[in-house]
Scaffold this active site. Structure first.
Site, PDB file in Angstrom:
ATOM      1  N   LYS A   1       0.823  -1.220   0.000  1.00  0.00           N
ATOM      2  CA  LYS A   1       0.000   0.000   0.000  1.00  0.00           C
ATOM      3  C   LYS A   1       0.850   1.260   0.000  1.00  0.00           C
ATOM      4  O   LYS A   1       0.591   2.186  -0.750  1.00  0.00           O
ATOM      5  CB  LYS A   1      -0.899   0.060   1.250  1.00  0.00           C
ATOM      6  CG  LYS A   1      -1.963  -1.001   1.330  1.00  0.00           C
ATOM      7  CD  LYS A   1      -2.888  -0.736   2.521  1.00  0.00           C
ATOM      8  CE  LYS A   1      -2.189  -0.788   3.869  1.00  0.00           C
ATOM      9  NZ  LYS A   1      -1.800  -2.141   4.304  1.00  0.00           N
TER      10      LYS A   1
ATOM     11  N   ARG B   1      -0.888  -8.315  13.173  1.00  0.00           N
ATOM     12  CA  ARG B   1      -1.440  -7.326  12.237  1.00  0.00           C
ATOM     13  C   ARG B   1      -2.274  -7.986  11.139  1.00  0.00           C
ATOM     14  O   ARG B   1      -3.281  -7.445  10.706  1.00  0.00           O
ATOM     15  CB  ARG B   1      -0.308  -6.474  11.651  1.00  0.00           C
ATOM     16  CG  ARG B   1       0.073  -5.320  12.599  1.00  0.00           C
ATOM     17  CD  ARG B   1       1.545  -4.957  12.530  1.00  0.00           C
ATOM     18  NE  ARG B   1       1.957  -4.542  11.223  1.00  0.00           N
ATOM     19  CZ  ARG B   1       3.173  -4.763  10.706  1.00  0.00           C
ATOM     20  NH1 ARG B   1       4.089  -5.413  11.395  1.00  0.00           N
ATOM     21  NH2 ARG B   1       3.467  -4.342   9.513  1.00  0.00           N
TER      22      ARG B   1
HETATM   23  P1  ADP Z   1       0.937  -2.028   8.131  1.00  0.00           P
HETATM   24  O1  ADP Z   1      -0.165  -1.793   7.138  1.00  0.00           O
HETATM   25  O2  ADP Z   1       2.093  -2.754   7.560  1.00  0.00           O
HETATM   26  O3  ADP Z   1       0.462  -2.634   9.424  1.00  0.00           O
HETATM   27  P2  ADP Z   1       1.010   0.831   8.844  1.00  0.00           P
HETATM   28  O4  ADP Z   1       2.172   1.731   8.687  1.00  0.00           O
HETATM   29  O5  ADP Z   1      -0.209   1.137   8.036  1.00  0.00           O
HETATM   30  O6  ADP Z   1       1.574  -0.619   8.534  1.00  0.00           O
HETATM   31  O7  ADP Z   1       0.562   0.777  10.376  1.00  0.00           O
HETATM   32  C1  ADP Z   1       1.491   0.503  11.405  1.00  0.00           C
HETATM   33  C2  ADP Z   1       0.794   0.501  12.768  1.00  0.00           C
HETATM   34  O8  ADP Z   1       0.239   1.809  13.038  1.00  0.00           O
HETATM   35  C3  ADP Z   1      -0.383  -0.447  12.921  1.00  0.00           C
HETATM   36  O9  ADP Z   1       0.046  -1.755  13.270  1.00  0.00           O
HETATM   37  C4  ADP Z   1      -1.162   0.228  14.060  1.00  0.00           C
HETATM   38  O10 ADP Z   1      -0.556  -0.007  15.315  1.00  0.00           O
HETATM   39  C5  ADP Z   1      -0.993   1.698  13.751  1.00  0.00           C
HETATM   40  N1  ADP Z   1      -2.069   2.237  12.876  1.00  0.00           N
HETATM   41  C6  ADP Z   1      -1.913   2.760  11.622  1.00  0.00           C
HETATM   42  N2  ADP Z   1      -3.090   3.174  11.110  1.00  0.00           N
HETATM   43  C7  ADP Z   1      -4.033   2.903  12.059  1.00  0.00           C
HETATM   44  C8  ADP Z   1      -5.451   3.056  12.118  1.00  0.00           C
HETATM   45  N3  ADP Z   1      -6.151   3.577  11.091  1.00  0.00           N
HETATM   46  N4  ADP Z   1      -6.086   2.663  13.257  1.00  0.00           N
HETATM   47  C9  ADP Z   1      -5.408   2.157  14.293  1.00  0.00           C
HETATM   48  N5  ADP Z   1      -4.082   1.946  14.295  1.00  0.00           N
HETATM   49  C10 ADP Z   1      -3.387   2.309  13.189  1.00  0.00           C
END
Ligand code: ADP
Length: 193
Positions: A14, A145
Site C-alpha cells: 500500500k 497485524r
Molecule cells: P501495516 O499496514 O504494515 O500494518 P502501517 O504503517 O499502516 O503498517 O501501520 C502501522 C501501525 O500503526 C499499525 O500496526 C497500528 O498499530 C498503527 N495504525 C496505523 N493506522 C491505524 C489506524 N487507522 N487505526 C489504528 N491503528 C493504526
C-alpha cells in the site's frame, strides 16, 4: 474529485503504491502509520501515547487515530483531494471519516483494494524487516497485524462495496505493473448502485 482510500493487508504494498498515486494524481498521500512513526521518532506526546500499540502490532484507539486524521484533513493541501493509506481500519473510523468529509461537503470516490495472498505478504514483511528494520516487523506483530486486518479491517470492504466504490487490484507483479492497474482503477468512474 480525487478522494481515495487504499486498503489491503499489511505487506500488500500500500505504502509504495500510495506514494506513486500521490505523484501521478498530484494529491497528498496520508499514512496514519507514517504519522504515528514520525511522532514516535520525534518523541511527541502523541508518539508516547501510541508507541506501545505500534510495538505490539495492535490498533491505536479510534479516538486518537480519528483526531490525527481530522487534523490532517483540515490542512489546505487536501482541498483538491487526498489518498488515505492505512485509514480507516475499523467501522468507527469509517463513520468518523464520513462525518468529517460530509462537514466539508465531500465524500470518498474510489477505494482501491490491493489483493495479495497471505503467504506472499508474510514473506514480504520478513524481507522488509531485514532490509529496513522497522520495529513492528517482528514475526509476532506481523501475525497480529494480519489477524487484526482479517477480523476488523477486511469487513470494511463490504461497506464500501455497497456504495459502489471498490476497485480490486491484483497486487502481485512488479511495482510498475501494479501501479498501472491502480491508476486505471482510479480513472474509472465510481459505480453507485
Ligand atoms: P501495516 O499496514 O504494515 O500494518 P502501517 O504503517 O499502516 O503498517 O501501520 C502501522 C501501525 O500503526 C499499525 O500496526 C497500528 O498499530 C498503527 N495504525 C496505523 N493506522 C491505524 C489506524 N487507522 N487505526 C489504528 N491503528 C493504526
Amino acid at each position: 474529485m480525487t478522494r481515495l482510500l487504499i486498503m489491503g493487508p499489511p505487506g500488500a504494498g500500500k505504502g509504495t503504491q500510495a506514494e506513486l498515486v500521490a505523484k501521478r494524481f498530484a494529491v497528498p498521500a496520508i499514512s496514519t502509520g507514517d504519522i504515528f512513526r514520525s511522532n514516535i521518532a520525534d518523541e511527541t506526546d502523541l508518539g508516547r501515547q501510541v508507541k506501545g500499540y505500534l510495538d505490539s502490532g495492535r490498533y491505536v484507539p479510534d479516538e486518537l487515530t480519528n483526531e490525527v486524521v481530522r487534523d490532517r484533513l483540515t490542512r489546505a493541501d487536501v482541498a483538491e483531494g487526498f489518498l488515505l493509506d492505512g485509514y480507516p481500519r475499523t467501522l468507527a473510523q469509517v463513520d468518523f471519516l464520513d462525518k468529517v468529509l460530509a462537514e466539508q461537503g465531500h465524500e470518498i470516490d474510489h477505494v482501491i483494494v490491493l489483493n495479495v495472498d497471505v503467504d506472499e505478504v508474510v514473506k514480504r514483511l520478513h524481507e522488509r524487516a531485514l532490509k529496513e528494520g522497522r520495529d513492528d516487523d517482528t514475526p509476532e506483530t506481523i501475525r497480529k497485524r494480519q489477524e487484526l486486518y482479517l477480523e476488523q479491517t477486511a469487513p470494511l470492504i463490504a461497506v464500501y462495496r455497497e456504495r459502489g466504490l471498490v476497485f480490486e487490484v491484483d497486487g502481485l507483479g512488479t511495482v510498475d505493473d501494479v501501479q498501472q492497474r491502480v491508476a486505471d482503477a482510479i480513472e474509472q468512474p465510481p459505480q453507485p448502485h
